[in-house]
Structure formats: C-alpha cells, structure tokens
Design a protein around this motif. Structure first.
Motif, PDB file in Angstrom:
ATOM      1  N   GLY A  10     -22.104  -3.028   3.562  1.00 11.46           N
ATOM      2  CA  GLY A  10     -23.208  -3.309   4.403  1.00 11.46           C
ATOM      3  C   GLY A  10     -23.009  -4.499   5.228  1.00 11.46           C
ATOM      4  N   TRP A  11     -24.029  -4.826   5.860  1.00 12.40           N
ATOM      5  CA  TRP A  11     -23.855  -6.028   6.826  1.00 12.40           C
ATOM      6  C   TRP A  11     -23.466  -7.263   6.291  1.00 12.40           C
ATOM      7  CZ3 TRP A  11     -23.501  -6.432  11.702  1.00 12.40           C
ATOM      8  CH2 TRP A  11     -23.902  -7.288  12.477  1.00 12.40           C
ATOM      9  N   LEU A  12     -23.931  -7.725   5.223  1.00 15.69           N
ATOM     10  CA  LEU A  12     -23.472  -8.951   4.873  1.00 15.69           C
ATOM     11  C   LEU A  12     -22.054  -8.642   4.206  1.00 15.69           C
ATOM     12  CD1 LEU A  12     -23.490 -12.079   3.828  1.00 15.69           C
ATOM     13  CD2 LEU A  12     -24.461 -11.194   1.782  1.00 15.69           C
ATOM     14  N   GLY A  13     -21.829  -7.622   3.541  1.00 10.76           N
ATOM     15  CA  GLY A  13     -20.370  -7.375   3.172  1.00 10.76           C
ATOM     16  C   GLY A  13     -19.070  -7.308   4.062  1.00 10.76           C
ATOM     17  N   ARG A  14     -19.284  -6.806   5.136  1.00  9.99           N
ATOM     18  CA  ARG A  14     -18.553  -6.870   6.123  1.00  9.99           C
ATOM     19  C   ARG A  14     -17.990  -7.899   6.695  1.00  9.99           C
ATOM     20  NH1 ARG A  14     -21.146  -3.238  10.854  1.00  9.99           N
ATOM     21  NH2 ARG A  14     -21.944  -2.016   8.795  1.00  9.99           N
ATOM     22  N   HIS A  64     -22.941 -10.083  -6.092  1.00  4.48           N
ATOM     23  CA  HIS A  64     -23.684  -8.752  -6.260  1.00  4.48           C
ATOM     24  C   HIS A  64     -24.696  -8.778  -5.123  1.00  4.48           C
ATOM     25  CE1 HIS A  64     -25.950  -5.512  -7.187  1.00  4.48           C
ATOM     26  NE2 HIS A  64     -26.974  -6.084  -8.115  1.00  4.48           N
ATOM     27  N   SER A  65     -24.153  -8.308  -3.913  1.00  7.76           N
ATOM     28  CA  SER A  65     -24.975  -8.186  -2.720  1.00  7.76           C
ATOM     29  C   SER A  65     -25.565  -6.815  -2.397  1.00  7.76           C
ATOM     30  CB  SER A  65     -24.451  -8.713  -1.474  1.00  7.76           C
ATOM     31  OG  SER A  65     -23.320  -8.064  -1.152  1.00  7.76           O
ATOM     32  N   GLY A  66     -25.380  -5.965  -3.096  1.00  5.09           N
ATOM     33  CA  GLY A  66     -25.851  -4.674  -2.945  1.00  5.09           C
ATOM     34  C   GLY A  66     -26.970  -4.339  -3.583  1.00  5.09           C
ATOM     35  N   ARG A 171     -33.868 -14.411   6.626  1.00  2.29           N
ATOM     36  CA  ARG A 171     -33.395 -13.165   7.562  1.00  2.29           C
ATOM     37  C   ARG A 171     -31.894 -13.415   8.358  1.00  2.29           C
ATOM     38  NH1 ARG A 171     -38.554 -10.973  10.759  1.00  2.29           N
ATOM     39  NH2 ARG A 171     -39.729 -10.007   8.978  1.00  2.29           N
ATOM     40  N   PHE A 172     -31.127 -12.209   8.025  1.00  3.84           N
ATOM     41  CA  PHE A 172     -30.130 -12.177   8.776  1.00  3.84           C
ATOM     42  C   PHE A 172     -29.756 -10.842   9.150  1.00  3.84           C
ATOM     43  CE2 PHE A 172     -28.782 -11.984   4.313  1.00  3.84           C
ATOM     44  CZ  PHE A 172     -27.886 -11.073   4.265  1.00  3.84           C
ATOM     45  N   PRO A 313     -24.983   1.996   6.525  1.00  2.00           N
ATOM     46  CA  PRO A 313     -23.997   2.763   6.292  1.00  2.00           C
ATOM     47  C   PRO A 313     -24.532   3.725   5.323  1.00  2.00           C
ATOM     48  CG  PRO A 313     -23.004   0.725   6.500  1.00  2.00           C
ATOM     49  CD  PRO A 313     -24.530   0.318   6.381  1.00  2.00           C
ATOM     50  N   LYS A 314     -25.183   3.303   4.401  1.00  2.00           N
ATOM     51  CA  LYS A 314     -25.663   4.335   3.334  1.00  2.00           C
ATOM     52  C   LYS A 314     -26.699   5.474   4.012  1.00  2.00           C
ATOM     53  CE  LYS A 314     -29.924   2.039   1.445  1.00  2.00           C
ATOM     54  NZ  LYS A 314     -30.035   1.399   2.691  1.00  2.00           N
ATOM     55  N   GLU A 315     -27.219   5.287   4.994  1.00  5.18           N
ATOM     56  CA  GLU A 315     -28.051   6.336   5.917  1.00  5.18           C
ATOM     57  C   GLU A 315     -27.145   7.160   6.683  1.00  5.18           C
ATOM     58  OE1 GLU A 315     -30.945   6.390   4.676  1.00  5.18           O
ATOM     59  OE2 GLU A 315     -30.534   4.582   3.317  1.00  5.18           O
ATOM     60  N   THR A 316     -26.074   6.865   6.845  1.00  2.89           N
ATOM     61  CA  THR A 316     -25.219   7.696   7.870  1.00  2.89           C
ATOM     62  C   THR A 316     -24.236   8.584   7.059  1.00  2.89           C
ATOM     63  OG1 THR A 316     -24.063   5.627   8.510  1.00  2.89           O
ATOM     64  CG2 THR A 316     -25.780   5.966   9.683  1.00  2.89           C
ATOM     65  N   ARG A 317     -23.953   8.332   5.888  1.00  3.50           N
ATOM     66  CA  ARG A 317     -22.814   8.754   5.061  1.00  3.50           C
ATOM     67  C   ARG A 317     -23.057  10.202   4.948  1.00  3.50           C
ATOM     68  NH1 ARG A 317     -24.629   7.679  -1.058  1.00  3.50           N
ATOM     69  NH2 ARG A 317     -26.474   7.133  -0.745  1.00  3.50           N
TER      70      ARG A 317
END
Length: 317
Positions: A10-14, A64-66, A171-172, A313-317
C-alpha cells in the motif's frame, strides 16, 4: 528486529518498508496484492496463514498497517471490513502473544473521531480534536471497524501486557478526496497541512519511532498530523474567517497562494492536535504548512504528493 509489516504494497507500506530495512530490521511484507516490498501474498483475515507466518519467521514485532479504507466502502460489503479490520487485527494480536512478539504498532485513523455532526460542520466553532475527544461516534463502517480494532488492541494489552501503540494518522493519501471537489487536489492538500494532514514520509517515520518506543510506553494512542499553527483560542475565528487567521500566522500566504491561483480555506471545521505524540512519543512531523509555503516561494515541488491517478494495488491485481 524481525518485523511483520502488513499492508506492505500500500501507499504507506512502500515508504515504510525501505525505512525499516535501512534501520537494520528484517522485514517480511504481507499484503493481498503483490508489490516491491511484499514477500508474502495473503490476508490478515486468514488465521491459519498468520500462525504459519509467525511460526516460520518468529517475529519480534508487528506493524499492522493493512486495512480496508474509506474509499473501499463503495467497493466492499460491510462484512469485509469486519473480516479484515477487526478479525484480522485480532488474528495478529493473538498470534503476537502466542508466538512471543515483543511489540505491536497499529495504524489507525483520525477518521474514527469524526462524527456526523463534526463532518457536517455543526456548531459555531472549529472542533479541537485531541486524544481526549469523547464520545467517539464514527460515521461509517470504516471508522466503526477501526475503533473496534483499537479496542481489541487495548484488550490484548490489558490481558497480556503486549506493548501496543496506536497511531491515529491524519490524511496522507495521494489521490483526490472522494467527496470534496471544490478545490484542486493539490491546493486542498496544501490547505489540509494546517489542520488535518501529514506527508506519507512523516507517517512512515512516526511508525519507526513507535516501534522503538513501544516497550517503554506500554500502551498509547497518538494522533499524527502536521503541527498546526492554531490554538484553541482560534476555533471561533476559524469557523467564520479562516483565511484571516492564516494570514496573521503566515503573512506571505495570501500572496503566494494568489500567484499560484490557489485559495486559502474560508472555513475550517476541525483541527487535529498532535501535541501528545510530540510530548510522549517523541515524534513531530517535519513537514507542515510553513514548508508548503517555502516550496511555493522557491517554486519547488510541493512537499505533499498529489497523484489523482493513484489506485490501491489491491484494486489492480
């Protein structure tokens, strides 16, 4: 430390995963979608899968950011939010206890603090929001499930003394707001640095600090947002003439905004106070509205990423 990072694609994870590795941690990224920093594809809602991961890697810590987020409300049923945000959090907490992990950092949201009345701008003053705000009345399934997950964190800490820190992030996200379209997205993000936004880089850095501080603090809930220039004494004026309050704090702001074709907010209905994070957690965001104005002054790129084309990314997998 051996760290399990959920939401690694996700956005934060990267942004978070590379920082963890640079700090010397061994990171296992878990996500439902593939990504550069994702090592394992799977859901936090799958308890057997979570237990196998813990048994294999013997994690020292969990970040746990998911989660399913507010924009997902139109894409997923409410049950999915319960399965991922509530049951998934419980799976991770219980696995952490069972397998001896020593600390747990939970990425929560300031959204759960926003009732329908706050969202609609009811009242004569801007609402000053800190960790003492009560009662909490989330207005949608996203907020409800994140609050339930927070209470799960509190319960597990109380029963097992697992060090748990909850980070209620402002928000980020990089994409446009999914409900407000009165301003250009980049203009809106710049305005939000005054009272409800932080950069994703600051959000990632805060998680590293929380990871280190969790055993010393034990349990804590912290709002994360860029430092606000406002005080409680400004709340009435912010509701009626926010631009004037901003101009007093930042005299160059009207000119710099006009040169860009931007608008300062006429009204501000809420202000997030991140003071507790600074006093107790020892974290203060590096980027705020002053840095945004400096970028405008120097005609430099904005410090906040704006990408209206961003899709999870979960919407484009």
């Amino acid at each position: 430390m051996r760290v399990l990072l959920t939401g690694s694609s996700g956005w934060l994870g990267r942004f978070l995963a590379p920082r963890l590795r640079a700090a010397g941690h061994v990171v296992t990224g878990l996500d439902v979608a593939p990504g550069t920093d994702t090592d394992v594809i799977g859901s936090v809602g799958d308890r057997a899968h979570i237990d196998r991961l813990f048994a294999q890697h013997r994690f020292d810590a969990v970040i746990h950011s998911g989660a399913l987020h507010k924009p997902d409300i139109v894409r997923y049923p409410r049950q999915a939010f319960i399965d991922v945000n509530v049951a998934g959090t419980l799976n991770l907490l219980e696995a952490a206890v069972t397998h001896g992990a020593g600390r747990f950092v939970f990425t929560s949201t300031t959204s759960l603090m926003i009732s329908a009345a706050i969202r609609d701008g009811a009242g004569d003053e801007a609402v000053w929001i800190d960790e003492s705000l009560a009662p909490l009345e989330p207005r949608n399934i996203y907020g409800i499930t994140k609050l339930a997950a927070e209470q799960m964190c509190r319960l597990i800490h109380s029963e097992h003394r697992l060090p748990v820190l909850i980070l209620r992030t402002g928000r980020f996200f990089p994409e446009d707001d999914d409900t407000h379209h009165t301003l250009d997205g980049e203009n809106m993000k710049a305005n939000e640095l005054l009272h409800r936004r932080l950069t994703v880089e600051d959000a990632a850095d805060a998680h590293l600090v929380a990871l280190e501080r969790a055993p010393d603090i034990g349990f804590g809930t912290f709002i994360l947002s860029a430092p606000t220039p406002f005080t409680r004494a400004d709340c009435a004026a912010l509701k009626t003439d926010a631009a004037a309050v901003i101009a007093r704090a930042f005299p160059d702001a009207p000119t710099l905004y006009a040169a860009r074709g931007w608008s300062l907010p006429a009204h501000i209905d809420r202000v997030y106070d991140a003071g507790l994070a600074e006093r107790v957690l020892g974290f203060r965001c590096r980027t705020g509205f002053a840095e945004q104005l400096a970028a405008l002054q120097g005609q430099a790129p904005a410090p906040v990423t704006h990408d209206p084309r961003y899709v999870s990314p979960k919407e484009t997998r």
